[in-house]
Design a protein around this motif. Structure first.
Motif, PDB file in Angstrom:
ATOM      1  N   LEU A  76      19.782 -29.803  14.145  1.00 26.66           N
ATOM      2  CA  LEU A  76      20.896 -29.979  13.370  1.00 26.66           C
ATOM      3  C   LEU A  76      20.328 -30.929  11.836  1.00 26.66           C
ATOM      4  N   ARG A  77      19.062 -31.561  11.862  1.00 24.84           N
ATOM      5  CA  ARG A  77      18.459 -31.969  10.537  1.00 24.84           C
ATOM      6  C   ARG A  77      17.860 -30.868   9.709  1.00 24.84           C
ATOM      7  N   LYS A  78      17.496 -29.922  10.504  1.00 22.66           N
ATOM      8  CA  LYS A  78      17.166 -28.765   9.482  1.00 22.66           C
ATOM      9  C   LYS A  78      18.342 -28.114   9.174  1.00 22.66           C
ATOM     10  N   ASN A  79      19.302 -27.609   9.854  1.00 23.89           N
ATOM     11  CA  ASN A  79      20.588 -26.997   9.320  1.00 23.89           C
ATOM     12  C   ASN A  79      20.966 -28.089   8.222  1.00 23.89           C
ATOM     13  N   ALA A  80      21.151 -29.254   8.277  1.00 24.26           N
ATOM     14  CA  ALA A  80      21.802 -30.183   7.386  1.00 24.26           C
ATOM     15  C   ALA A  80      20.927 -30.083   6.175  1.00 24.26           C
ATOM     16  N   PHE A  81      19.585 -30.072   6.201  1.00 18.25           N
ATOM     17  CA  PHE A  81      18.667 -29.916   4.798  1.00 18.25           C
ATOM     18  C   PHE A  81      18.969 -28.509   4.148  1.00 18.25           C
ATOM     19  N   ASP A  82      19.458 -27.611   4.863  1.00 17.40           N
ATOM     20  CA  ASP A  82      19.772 -26.268   4.420  1.00 17.40           C
ATOM     21  C   ASP A  82      20.963 -26.230   3.647  1.00 17.40           C
ATOM     22  N   ALA A  83      21.979 -26.904   4.217  1.00 10.17           N
ATOM     23  CA  ALA A  83      23.034 -27.081   3.860  1.00 10.17           C
ATOM     24  C   ALA A  83      23.149 -27.824   2.378  1.00 10.17           C
ATOM     25  N   LEU A  84      22.546 -28.792   2.642  1.00  3.83           N
ATOM     26  CA  LEU A  84      22.429 -29.671   1.370  1.00  3.83           C
ATOM     27  C   LEU A  84      21.897 -28.712   0.276  1.00  3.83           C
ATOM     28  N   LYS A  85      20.606 -28.158   0.517  1.00  2.00           N
ATOM     29  CA  LYS A  85      19.969 -27.285  -0.781  1.00  2.00           C
ATOM     30  C   LYS A  85      21.200 -26.216  -1.201  1.00  2.00           C
ATOM     31  N   ARG A  86      21.764 -25.557  -0.254  1.00  2.00           N
ATOM     32  CA  ARG A  86      22.707 -24.718  -0.788  1.00  2.00           C
ATOM     33  C   ARG A  86      23.891 -25.212  -1.599  1.00  2.00           C
ATOM     34  N   VAL A  87      24.384 -26.233  -1.205  1.00  2.00           N
ATOM     35  CA  VAL A  87      25.458 -26.708  -2.199  1.00  2.00           C
ATOM     36  C   VAL A  87      24.992 -27.329  -3.457  1.00  2.00           C
ATOM     37  N   ILE A  88      23.895 -27.813  -3.538  1.00  2.00           N
ATOM     38  CA  ILE A  88      23.222 -28.250  -4.765  1.00  2.00           C
ATOM     39  C   ILE A  88      22.938 -27.111  -5.544  1.00  2.00           C
ATOM     40  N   ALA A  89      22.748 -26.018  -4.839  1.00  2.00           N
ATOM     41  CA  ALA A  89      22.376 -24.858  -5.808  1.00  2.00           C
ATOM     42  C   ALA A  89      23.377 -24.366  -6.436  1.00  2.00           C
ATOM     43  N   GLU A  90      24.553 -24.636  -5.789  1.00  2.00           N
ATOM     44  CA  GLU A  90      25.972 -24.110  -6.305  1.00  2.00           C
ATOM     45  C   GLU A  90      26.776 -24.858  -7.381  1.00  2.00           C
ATOM     46  N   VAL A  91      26.136 -26.020  -7.438  1.00  2.00           N
ATOM     47  CA  VAL A  91      26.783 -26.989  -8.331  1.00  2.00           C
ATOM     48  C   VAL A  91      26.536 -26.552  -9.782  1.00  2.00           C
ATOM     49  N   PRO A  92      27.608 -26.426 -10.581  1.00  2.00           N
ATOM     50  CA  PRO A  92      27.179 -25.965 -12.168  1.00  2.00           C
ATOM     51  C   PRO A  92      26.119 -26.939 -12.778  1.00  2.00           C
ATOM     52  N   TYR A  93      25.537 -26.213 -13.734  1.00  2.00           N
ATOM     53  CA  TYR A  93      24.412 -26.941 -14.315  1.00  2.00           C
ATOM     54  C   TYR A  93      25.114 -28.075 -15.230  1.00  2.00           C
ATOM     55  N   SER A  94      26.285 -27.785 -15.720  1.00  2.00           N
ATOM     56  CA  SER A  94      27.061 -29.152 -16.297  1.00  2.00           C
ATOM     57  C   SER A  94      27.238 -29.970 -15.611  1.00  2.00           C
ATOM     58  N   GLU A  95      27.051 -29.976 -14.317  1.00  2.00           N
ATOM     59  CA  GLU A  95      27.295 -31.187 -13.383  1.00  2.00           C
ATOM     60  C   GLU A  95      26.225 -31.836 -12.529  1.00  2.00           C
ATOM     61  N   LYS A  96      25.318 -30.716 -12.503  1.00  2.00           N
ATOM     62  CA  LYS A  96      24.033 -30.792 -11.530  1.00  2.00           C
ATOM     63  C   LYS A  96      23.229 -32.106 -12.079  1.00  2.00           C
ATOM     64  N   ARG A  97      22.975 -32.449 -13.112  1.00  2.00           N
ATOM     65  CA  ARG A  97      22.161 -33.301 -13.386  1.00  2.00           C
ATOM     66  C   ARG A  97      22.857 -34.920 -13.336  1.00  2.00           C
ATOM     67  N   ASP A  98      24.319 -34.953 -13.181  1.00  2.00           N
ATOM     68  CA  ASP A  98      24.821 -36.183 -12.663  1.00  2.00           C
ATOM     69  C   ASP A  98      25.054 -36.241 -11.207  1.00  2.00           C
ATOM     70  N   VAL A  99      25.312 -35.210 -10.509  1.00  2.00           N
ATOM     71  CA  VAL A  99      25.222 -35.184  -9.062  1.00  2.00           C
ATOM     72  C   VAL A  99      23.871 -35.528  -8.477  1.00  2.00           C
ATOM     73  N   LEU A 100      22.463 -34.719  -9.082  1.00  2.00           N
ATOM     74  CA  LEU A 100      21.317 -35.507  -8.517  1.00  2.00           C
ATOM     75  C   LEU A 100      21.004 -36.780  -8.698  1.00  2.00           C
ATOM     76  N   ASN A 101      21.334 -37.167 -10.170  1.00  2.00           N
ATOM     77  CA  ASN A 101      21.173 -38.721 -10.398  1.00  2.00           C
ATOM     78  C   ASN A 101      21.952 -39.603  -9.523  1.00  2.00           C
ATOM     79  N   ALA A 102      23.060 -39.230  -9.151  1.00  2.00           N
ATOM     80  CA  ALA A 102      23.777 -40.233  -8.122  1.00  2.00           C
ATOM     81  C   ALA A 102      23.340 -40.229  -7.102  1.00  2.00           C
ATOM     82  N   LEU A 103      22.962 -38.978  -6.583  1.00  2.00           N
ATOM     83  CA  LEU A 103      22.607 -38.790  -5.137  1.00  2.00           C
ATOM     84  C   LEU A 103      21.279 -39.986  -4.952  1.00  2.00           C
ATOM     85  N   MET A 104      20.459 -39.748  -5.968  1.00  2.00           N
ATOM     86  CA  MET A 104      19.054 -40.584  -5.817  1.00  2.00           C
ATOM     87  C   MET A 104      19.497 -42.096  -6.029  1.00  2.00           C
ATOM     88  N   THR A 105      20.543 -42.594  -7.086  1.00  2.00           N
ATOM     89  CA  THR A 105      20.734 -43.792  -7.246  1.00  2.00           C
ATOM     90  C   THR A 105      21.284 -44.582  -6.202  1.00  2.00           C
TER      91      THR A 105
END
Length: 604
Positions: A410-439
């Motif tokens: 389940l942890r492995k599948n969740a990691f794959d899902a996380l990568k896929r969703v982040i990959a689909e986030v538009p570039y115009s929003e990707k920076r904010d999403v990654l910043n917020a996730l880490m913050t």
């Protein structure tokens, strides 16, 4: 007559059945004489008698059955004045249901008494009486058995209602849901009686369904929408309060799912949230926002309805759905896909749902993001922007699965899902999403995982540039890579978050070791990549190199050198663990310093 009633106080040894007959006789005589005051006193005496008997007869179900049978016999007397039945209808429902937990016989007779009252009294009055009985009893009673006859009676009242059916159902639904939520969630896990409670809840849904069939036009549409919302709310209560592997759980969910086609609810409309919005607009008026408080979980119910379908063939068949077609539609429709991902926020963060639901939600997420869905353009980013807060909540929920799930798969599948969703986030929003996730992440290890995802995205972008020709990318002639130099700037920002925390100073070590090592590795990776390709990116600008050298690398070198000196003569386990954490950091740190110093010399 009053002396006859007061005689109870001096006849404590009188048999309860004889005393009951005496009270019932006094009620009949009072009504025959038209003595309103005496009739009220007699009814009050009956209630007092039943309360005292129910408190003292816990182990004597036979006597309790006899008392209830006597009351039922009295109500069925052909010559009994309707005024007596109407008067008793206000008190008997609450009084007789106190006996239901003693035996199945008591429960059956209590049901018969309430059925008799429903059959002979005004449906409108009985609706108010039963709702009041349910609501008032919640303050002191939490046993499922008590509420079953009252809910059963309500279903019959709804069926017998001839006018203003939508309005009557709208009065009953909040009370019913309040009882179901309070009792089902507070019941002891070992108590199996909650399934009888949900049987009655489904019986009420069936009653509303039967009434809908008699209506046409706008009233049919509104009552059908109310039924749909009611079913979704119960779906949540069943999912939370009953073990999903219970032999009774799947049949209950299948019965609930069977109402979805009639309510014009499809899996696509539910998982996108559109059907919930449509139903809510039909049921709730402009000034009735408070009504939705009883239906606060319908969006979660909509998501769970689809997840249940992926968990059980029986459920998906009851709903008349095709999961393969649903997943195909979501894969090909980006707008619907973002809506579906956003609706999963009702699954992942919920601490009340079992891990099984989150496992199937992860599988669903993997299915709908399957294929080459790498973001190609920002032209349609508005679809994501409108769903961004919900998608962010989903990403945080998936991170919780990665961190806390016991199953490695389940942890492995969740990691794959996380990568896929982040990959689909538009570039115009990707920076904010990654910043917020880490913050918003307190875990050093999880921040390291997020930075590694960024590294993989940078590598993917680099390989794409190489495959189509770097020259074309720089000229902007190929739409496949419109953001060729997007990642270097993002990398600088994310590395800065780790190596220069907002709290000031270098990051705490060794506690933050995983995140620091990952940040250094990412910075080194981008440095080497940009130096090799001789790109004129932000990473290699003189100002950014100086910033990295003076604000990240040198303070960090001072910190690790100081920690190493402090632990030089220590050989305890803490010192050994600290050294193991620092060693790889030191290696990458000095390599980064070397690369930056060499590049800065070229500017001299």
């Amino acid at each position: 007559m009053s002396a006859e009633i007061d005689g109870h106080d001096s006849s404590s040894d009188q048999h309860p059945l004889l005393r009951l007959q005496e009270i019932l006789t006094s009620i009949s005589k009072a009504f025959e004489c038209g003595n309103i005051s005496q009739s009220d006193d007699s009814v009050a005496e009956l209630v007092k008698f039943l309360d005292s008997v129910s408190d003292s007869i816990e182990s004597d179900s036979k006597n309790a059955s006899e008392i209830l049978a006597e009351i039922h016999k009295f109500l069925c007397t052909p010559s009994l004045d309707q005024a007596i039945i109407d008067s008793l209808s206000f008190e008997l429902p609450k009084a007789v249901t106190k006996f239901t937990g003693l035996s199945s016989s008591c429960s059956e007779i209590a049901n018969s008494i309430i059925d008799k009252l429903v059959a002979t009294c005004s449906p409108r009055d009985m609706l108010s009486i039963l709702c009041e009985a349910l609501d008032s009893s919640l303050k002191t009673i939490k046993e499922c058995d008590y509420f079953v006859p009252l809910l059963s009676g309500l279903s019959k009242v709804l069926l017998s209602t001839q006018r203003r059916q939508f309005e009557q159902a709208k009065v009953a639904v909040p009370v019913i849901l309040k009882v179901l939520k309070t009792v089902s969630l507070e019941e002891d896990d070992e108590n199996r009686e909650r399934q009888h409670l949900f049987d009655q809840a489904i019986g009420i849904a069936d009653a509303i369904h039967q009434v809908c069939l008699k209506l046409e036009g706008r009233m049919n549409e509104k009552l059908r929408a109310l039924l749909g919302l009611y079913v979704l709310q119960i779906m949540v209560l069943v999912s939370v309060s009953m073990e999903h592997k219970s032999p009774r759980c799947i049949p209950l969910v299948s019965q609930l799912s069977g109402f979805l086609p009639y309510c014009h609810l499809s899996y696509l409309g539910l998982i996108s949230g559109n059907d919930v919005d449509t139903m809510t607009s039909l049921v709730v008026g402009d000034d009735e926002d408070d009504f939705m408080s009883c239906l606060s979980n319908v969006e979660q119910g909509a998501s769970l309805s689809v997840i249940w379908g992926s968990m059980s063939d029986q459920v998906v068949q009851a709903a008349g759905e095709d999961l393969t077609a649903l997943k195909g539609e979501l894969q090909s429709n980006q707008t619907k896909k973002w809506q579906a991902i956003a609706m999963l926020k009702h699954i992942f963060p919920s601490g009340k749902l079992s891990w099984e639901f989150k496992k199937h939600a992860i599988d669903f997420l993997l299915h709908i993001t399957d294929g080459n869905n790498y973001q190609k353009s920002d032209s349609d980013h508005s679809d994501f922007a409108s769903n961004m807060p919900s998608v962010f909540a989903v990403l945080q929920g998936v991170i919780m699965v990665i961190m806390y799930a016991q199953s490695s798969m389940l942890r492995k599948n969740a990691f794959d899902a996380l990568k896929r969703v982040i990959a689909e986030v538009p570039y115009s929003e990707k920076r904010d999403v990654l910043n917020a996730l880490m913050t918003n992440c307190d875990s050093s290890s999880m921040i390291a995982v997020l930075l590694d995802i960024v590294r993989q995205e940078v590598l993917k972008e680099r390989n794409k540039r190489k495959s189509i020709g770097n020259e074309e990318v720089q000229k902007g002639e190929n739409e496949a890579c419109p953001n060729a130099f997007f990642w270097p700037a993002v990398v600088l920002e994310l590395v800065d978050l780790v190596l220069k925390p907002s709290t000031g100073g270098p990051p705490p070590l060794p506690e933050y070791g995983d995140a620091v090592l990952s940040a250094l590795n990412l910075y080194r990776f981008v440095l080497l990549m940009e130096l090799k390709e001789e790109n004129n990116s932000e990473v290699l600008s003189k100002s950014n190199l100086k910033k990295a050298y003076n604000e990240w690398l040198l303070p960090l070198r001072t910190l690790v050198t100081g920690i190493a000196a402090e632990n030089k003569d220590d050989y305890d386990q803490l010192a050994v663990d600290t050294e193991c954490t620092l060693n790889p950091i030191v290696l990458v740190l000095y390599r980064c310093i070397e690369l930056v110093e060499d590049k800065l010399k070229q500017f001299a």
